[in-house]
Write a protein that holds these residues in place. Sequence first.
Motif, PDB file in Angstrom:
ATOM      1  N   ALA B  80       0.681  -7.423   0.379  1.00  0.00           N
ATOM      2  CA  ALA B  80       2.071  -6.996   0.228  1.00  0.00           C
ATOM      3  C   ALA B  80       2.980  -8.199   0.006  1.00  0.00           C
ATOM      4  O   ALA B  80       3.777  -8.231  -0.932  1.00  0.00           O
ATOM      5  N   MET B  83       2.319 -10.000  -3.410  1.00  0.00           N
ATOM      6  CA  MET B  83       2.884  -9.293  -4.551  1.00  0.00           C
ATOM      7  C   MET B  83       4.381  -9.559  -4.640  1.00  0.00           C
ATOM      8  O   MET B  83       4.910  -9.907  -5.688  1.00  0.00           O
ATOM      9  N   ARG B  88       4.603 -11.395  -8.734  1.00  0.00           N
ATOM     10  CA  ARG B  88       5.545 -10.911  -9.750  1.00  0.00           C
ATOM     11  C   ARG B  88       6.372 -12.054 -10.327  1.00  0.00           C
ATOM     12  O   ARG B  88       6.675 -12.074 -11.515  1.00  0.00           O
ATOM     13  N   GLU B 345      11.866  -3.130  -9.399  1.00  0.00           N
ATOM     14  CA  GLU B 345      12.107  -3.341  -7.968  1.00  0.00           C
ATOM     15  C   GLU B 345      13.025  -4.560  -7.844  1.00  0.00           C
ATOM     16  O   GLU B 345      12.971  -5.458  -8.674  1.00  0.00           O
TER      17      GLU B 345
END
Lengths: 289, 435
Positions: B80, B83, B88, B345
């Motif tokens: 988590a 990422m 990203r 996001e």
Amino acid sequence: MFLAVLDVVIGGLITGGIYALIAVGLSLQYGVGRVLNISHGEFIMIGAFSTYSLYTVFGISPLISLAICGPVLFVIGYLIHRTLFEFLRNKSESIDAFADSSLLASFGLLFIIQNIALIIWKADIRGYSYLDFSANILGAVFVGNRLIALLSAVVISLVFYIFLTRSRLGKAIRAAAEDPVTAQVLGVKIHRVLAICFGLGALMAGLAGVLISMMYEMQPTMGLEYTIIAIIVVVLGGLGSITGSLIGGFILGLIGSIVTYFDAGLSLIAYYIIFILLLLIKPTGIFGK
Amino acid sequence: MLVGNEVLNTCVKLAEGKEVKMRKKRLLTSLSHFSLVFGIASMLLMVGWAMPTQIQAASAKAPDKILFGNPIALSGMDAAGAMMTQIRSYDLWKETVNAQGGIYVKEYGKKIPVEIIRYDDKSDVGTAVKLTEKLLLQDKVHFILPPWGTASHFAIAPVITKYKSPVVAITVSSEKIREMAPKVPYMFIVLNQPREQGQALVDLCVELGIKSAAVIHHTDLHGIECAGAVLPQLVVSGVDVALYKSYPMGAKDLSPLLKKVKAANVDALLVFSYPPGTFLITGQAKAIGLNPKLLYLTVGVAFPSYRDTFSAKTVEGIMGAGTWNPKVSPAAKKWFDRYVKRWGEEPDRWGTAGGYATVQIMQKAIEIAGTLDPVKVRNVIASETFDTVLSPVKFEGQFNPNYPGEVGQWQNGEFEVVDKAKRTAKPIYPKPAWE
């Protein structure tokens, strides 16, 4: 003082209720079916994330998700057992060999399910707020969703207990847990019963996942933590004793709560101390034979 | 037996015949090879006379791609964080650089595209170390992009130092790495460290007139270090620490502890936590009506998912570790929009921009050094100032002393920088009642 006791007891029962659901699921899979399902927690995660998506995308209440996730996970679990584990069981020379190979297979399942979830939901931390009002019980204050979770856990456990003791299928399951060979001789369709047990285990995990998602944040890698707790409870309650797992869950929750009251830093240590002591003193667990 | 000999003889004859034919053929092919090679060589020579010597050397050995090896958690507990803070950002950077044709390397006189070779370390420190070595030795990558988390950085630091491969890191937060730094001169750290963050938090408490506080921390090295750094500073500043408690990672119910905090009736609750604890304590504090004038939690508060889980109104006034936000500079805002457009996001308000800054620094250092030589690139990283989406970065003793913020506070859905020195908004004090 009364307030403190009430606090600790209800707090313990809330956590314990979740533990009980998780452990009953694993107990069905391992105690009856001999599948030490390391991927048990992944079914919890699937339940939690499905609830999250249903709630945040479609606005479906998590309580309704209980009725959706449970049956869906049952079917998935049933099919996994009928294909993967039944194949392994037929191939294995002995039941111990099957226990070993099913452990490894479920490890594989863990990674497969976890990675599928990582693809669908990404690795980010997720959460939502649902029924997060404060509820007052005789002066002790709790979050609404935790009390709902406790209530749900108790109802699910009771329904399941009645199913197990009263229904024909429930009796077949208990017979298979006692002695699969004799049960088969006496006409129990063992493969079907074992697959149903595995499916029910997945169902229980899914329901627990729905309740967990109301209370905690989640990520696709959250499963293992719960699998470990389930293993501790199953050992505590006694291998193969489904009632033992139910009660064991509540006991562990209470112990955690009591220790947290005195020193939060020691709560998890307490779990493992109990686990080790039990293995040394009464390896069959509280209700084991 | 006789039959066997005949067969053997026939075989030998056939083989000899073939051999003669093959010899002829080989002669022919080597003749044609020779003429081909001669032709190409003379063509090259002719072209060579016409080209400046520098380009000649360049086209001779320029790699097709600049390879970055990235051992990082794609599965397991760290996935988590990896990422959100690194993967990203790295990928967005790669796409941006390649859209412009790559990184200009003076030594080769041209832009070279970037490629990231990424392996899953399965959130395992040992695997991260092995993969780092494999990337450097077998895949022959030019540079390493680090794995996620403090422990992995401790583990790969000796490896990258051994192979003299510079690493610019973001997800490492520990005072211990400060002691270790001189021994691992190839490791550079962009993230702000517990010492600066603790100091800023204490300064803020003093500024706001906090008289009493409760300190809670998780029992991982991170929690112990952070709490340990803040406690003496609070005491020296005259803040009465009424409660000092720890909780284990993986705790599922902390309401008994929070009820004690409520009973202690302190001005400030300072929690040194990882995301699970941060989320748990926020929810439970709200439920039991624990609403200190200042509520500070550590890792996780800066996540957009924290705001979205509880709603912007609920988290209004909550402070947390960080921090960076789109308001710190026009470049930051532009990058924020680009990030949201690409990933759908929002980046977090702490390390994600820092993650992007680490690769911007690598890029700039390669451009300034004009070479892919890791030692030369390392020396540029150590000495230059870099403009990044985070803020300008100039390393002092391998650390970045100018993070854009230390303490953040949710205000109207944005995580504002509120520490005294760098604030983008005035702190809201006391924290409003829970909604």
